[in-house]
Design an enzyme around this catalytic site. Sequence first.
Site, PDB file in Angstrom:
ATOM      1  N   ASN A  85      12.078   4.260   6.242  1.00 49.60           N
ATOM      2  CA  ASN A  85      12.013   3.059   5.378  1.00 49.60           C
ATOM      3  C   ASN A  85      12.105   3.284   3.884  1.00 49.60           C
ATOM      4  O   ASN A  85      12.608   4.355   3.488  1.00 49.60           O
ATOM      5  CB  ASN A  85      10.697   2.147   5.975  1.00 49.60           C
ATOM      6  N   ARG A  86      11.613   2.363   3.253  1.00 46.11           N
ATOM      7  CA  ARG A  86      11.810   2.208   1.884  1.00 46.11           C
ATOM      8  C   ARG A  86      10.652   2.984   0.925  1.00 46.11           C
ATOM      9  O   ARG A  86       9.625   2.685   1.174  1.00 46.11           O
ATOM     10  CB  ARG A  86      12.441   0.868   1.079  1.00 46.11           C
ATOM     11  N   HIS A 111      14.878   6.045   4.097  1.00 48.34           N
ATOM     12  CA  HIS A 111      14.949   7.025   5.001  1.00 48.34           C
ATOM     13  C   HIS A 111      15.089   8.533   4.403  1.00 48.34           C
ATOM     14  O   HIS A 111      15.923   9.297   4.985  1.00 48.34           O
ATOM     15  CB  HIS A 111      16.191   6.535   5.808  1.00 48.34           C
ATOM     16  N   HIS A 182      15.743   6.302  14.953  1.00 47.04           N
ATOM     17  CA  HIS A 182      16.612   5.057  14.446  1.00 47.04           C
ATOM     18  C   HIS A 182      17.662   4.783  15.675  1.00 47.04           C
ATOM     19  O   HIS A 182      18.752   4.391  15.223  1.00 47.04           O
ATOM     20  CB  HIS A 182      17.235   5.345  13.040  1.00 47.04           C
ATOM     21  N   ASP A 255      14.601  -7.809   9.399  1.00 44.28           N
ATOM     22  CA  ASP A 255      14.262  -6.206   9.046  1.00 44.28           C
ATOM     23  C   ASP A 255      13.190  -6.001   8.420  1.00 44.28           C
ATOM     24  O   ASP A 255      12.936  -5.639   7.112  1.00 44.28           O
ATOM     25  CB  ASP A 255      15.762  -6.030   7.948  1.00 44.28           C
ATOM     26  N   GLU A 321      11.891   0.394  15.290  1.00 45.37           N
ATOM     27  CA  GLU A 321      11.562   1.609  14.469  1.00 45.37           C
ATOM     28  C   GLU A 321       9.760   1.791  14.251  1.00 45.37           C
ATOM     29  O   GLU A 321       9.421   1.103  13.565  1.00 45.37           O
ATOM     30  CB  GLU A 321      12.129   1.799  13.151  1.00 45.37           C
TER      31      GLU A 321
END
Length: 357
Positions: A85-86, A111, A182, A255, A321
């Site tokens: 993720n971020r 990621h 993923h 998302d 995820e």
Amino acid sequence: MKPYKLPEEHLFDHQISGKHTHLIVLENNRGVAVALSDYGARIVSLIVPDKQGDPTDVVLGFDSIQGYLSAQEPYHGVTVGRFANRIASGRFTIDGETFSVQPNNGPNALHGGAGGFHSKVWDRRVVYKEKVDFYYVSTDGEEGFPGRLSVMVKYRLTDENELVISYRAETDKPTVINLTNHAFFNLNGEGNGDVLDHILEIPADKYLPVDETQIPTGVVEAVENTPFDFRGPKSIGQDIKTANDQLAGANGGYDHNYVLNPATGGIPTLAATIHSPLTGIRLDVLTTEPGLQLYTGNFLNGKDIGRQGNPYGKYGAFCLETQHFPDAPNHPDFPSTLLLPGQVFQSETRYRFSVLK
């Protein structure tokens, strides 16, 4: 539609950065098979019987290693790391020292950065048709992350139609870690239209709203009376086109990270259940992780052509995820992603398949 079948192993015999890539196939005695590649420690293909007993590939992907090397979407089926993720602006602080990961998703690092674990050829150890262990050593400073991180990802296929993914990692310096898989799923069959008809249930009362760059705002919001409420079964498409700033900011879909009920004693707990009315295939996701990122393929644009010869378009897959929360290093109140020397990071996720008649 062509009959679903596993890719051919020789089409994954390649060399990347001096290391050979391979295709590894696991099979059980109930007609389930999974193909894996050491390029990205990824799921390439996952074949399960549908309600008619016909083999159905439920994971998006390509017939050869070249398909992955040229894909517009680089994360098909991969093990994501060092941080899934971020991370906002690619920056985080440990013990007063700031570390930077080059942004690769607008202003943020996604990621693990452009050279994350998805782009590496892992070492492997295979137990014939039952399990495979993938190993990778991430050097100190790789993509900006501190510490030499030794990682193992184990895939095991059981005769109960479970694909069990176990993660383990150790470091020699304080670092942050967030690992996930993923896989892009379509239980109608890979390349067989969108997933808006899939019936999804996520037993989570709360989720994390995000800002315009998809970084959590820090607020933990109740799903009640929002399109994010999947506490009871409903189709992915039921509320996806609702006028909602959160959905609009993710290109017209989900998302977002759900806050799961905590697992106890290291035993995976149910994070999501989803099934296809078309094929009857049901997937239960169980995990020890505190979060679940629901992604509905909002950024798939048809440029990648899959194994069936069909383009992967918007809503052509869903991802579930299992992970820690996005941007956790910059949110002290989120579950910690800090890993210290002497500690062992461990996590387990199970994809359990069955059929609704």
